[in-house]
Design a protein around this motif. Sequence first.
Motif, mmCIF file in Angstrom:
data_model
loop_
_atom_site.group_PDB
_atom_site.id
_atom_site.type_symbol
_atom_site.label_atom_id
_atom_site.label_comp_id
_atom_site.label_asym_id
_atom_site.label_seq_id
_atom_site.Cartn_x
_atom_site.Cartn_y
_atom_site.Cartn_z
ATOM 1 N N LEU A 199 12.195 6.474 58.323
ATOM 2 C CA LEU A 199 13.111 6.002 57.281
ATOM 3 C C LEU A 199 14.352 5.356 57.886
ATOM 4 O O LEU A 199 14.851 4.345 57.368
ATOM 5 N N GLN A 236 13.267 1.884 59.274
ATOM 6 C CA GLN A 236 13.063 0.940 58.181
ATOM 7 C C GLN A 236 14.384 0.384 57.663
ATOM 8 O O GLN A 236 14.472 -0.787 57.294
ATOM 9 N N ALA A 237 15.399 1.225 57.628
ATOM 10 C CA ALA A 237 16.685 0.826 57.054
ATOM 11 C C ALA A 237 17.382 -0.268 57.847
ATOM 12 O O ALA A 237 18.348 -0.870 57.360
ATOM 13 N N LEU A 261 15.210 -2.701 53.289
ATOM 14 C CA LEU A 261 16.259 -1.900 52.672
ATOM 15 C C LEU A 261 16.519 -2.351 51.245
ATOM 16 O O LEU A 261 16.689 -1.531 50.334
ATOM 17 N N HIS A 267 16.200 -0.158 47.863
ATOM 18 C CA HIS A 267 17.402 -0.032 47.032
ATOM 19 C C HIS A 267 17.164 -0.541 45.616
ATOM 20 O O HIS A 267 17.590 0.080 44.625
ATOM 21 N N ARG A 292 23.346 -3.900 60.379
ATOM 22 C CA ARG A 292 23.940 -2.727 59.755
ATOM 23 C C ARG A 292 24.976 -3.206 58.746
ATOM 24 O O ARG A 292 25.897 -3.949 59.087
ATOM 25 N N ARG A 312 25.332 -1.011 52.879
ATOM 26 C CA ARG A 312 24.130 -0.439 52.253
ATOM 27 C C ARG A 312 23.340 0.383 53.263
ATOM 28 O O ARG A 312 22.817 1.447 52.932
ATOM 29 N N THR A 313 23.278 -0.089 54.509
ATOM 30 C CA THR A 313 22.608 0.674 55.564
ATOM 31 C C THR A 313 23.281 2.025 55.743
ATOM 32 O O THR A 313 22.625 3.066 55.785
ATOM 33 N N VAL A 371 22.434 4.435 52.938
ATOM 34 C CA VAL A 371 21.101 5.017 53.029
ATOM 35 C C VAL A 371 21.037 6.043 54.165
ATOM 36 O O VAL A 371 20.416 7.100 54.020
ATOM 37 N N VAL A 372 21.667 5.744 55.290
ATOM 38 C CA VAL A 372 21.675 6.692 56.407
ATOM 39 C C VAL A 372 22.355 8.000 55.990
ATOM 40 O O VAL A 372 21.885 9.092 56.328
#
Length: 305
Positions: free
Chosen positions: A62, A65-66, A72, A76, A211, A214-215, A218-219
């Motif tokens: 995961l 993938q981000a 991503l 999202h 990065r 949004r990255t 998600v992280v």
Amino acid sequence: MPALTEPLRSRLQYTFNGQYTGTPQWITDLEKGDDEGFFLPGSAVWAVHGAMSTIAAGVRALLVQALHPGALAGVHDHSRFREDPLGRLAGTIRWIYTVTYGSQEAATQASNWVSRLHTKVVGQYDDRHGVTHDYAANDPELLSWVHMAFADSFLAAYQQWGKAPIPGGPDAYVREWAVAGELMGVPNPPRSAAEMQRQLMDFDRRGILERTARTDDVVRFIKHPPLFPVLRAGYPLLFTGAVSTLQPRFRDLLGLRPPHIGPVALPAAGPAQVMLNGIGAVLGPRPVAEKHALARLDRLGWSSI
């Protein structure tokens, strides 16, 4: 002892397959089918996917993938990962195990079903330079990235925590699992570990990986998922273990570091191993899916001799 561990077992089982007790129908259905499947006992795929290391591998995949803004954006914009993260996890596990342990017919049908779902996953995203790009989940480039994110993560996690050598070595795993990529429409998936690393890093060399806010969002979600309280205490050990197996470049892009105190790195692999061993002690050392796949093979008269 079973009575003491049953609450933990039920919550772990629900986390991975969406069902507190019993065996899901899709797992027992692995006994059905009139062919041996794409992979057999003794294969590299059975060895890697049957190990407890897959749990940490899922977290790692995961994160990888981000790094791709198209992947991503698809998650999202179209996924219910926030509202139903465990449901999304269970769906992914179902596809992986069906392709790994099911008949060729079942594996093909499961992959076609996912591809049909992907036809609706389209949209646009702006990169870090403000340039707008179209994306589609069934785009060959995105399919390739997602396929390699999983393959690289499952391989890296097994190499860190696997109990035995991979039959045929890492190249055998990458070569065998290329079948899954082809089922999903990946053009020319890598057939060796070195080729997979070259293709992965090529995404970075071409300036695709990035990065963004949004990255980071998600992280943070992956780092602190909405797990059952009984599972939260051990999850950070799995997360940091997964981070420790990332390529240094990917860790830098994600803004992550292995655990440390000042300049001193703290152990990550060992504590994660303790957690994986504990999960294995509760759930069993091998997936229940293997038993049902073996029942199908026995019915078909398969023999390893």
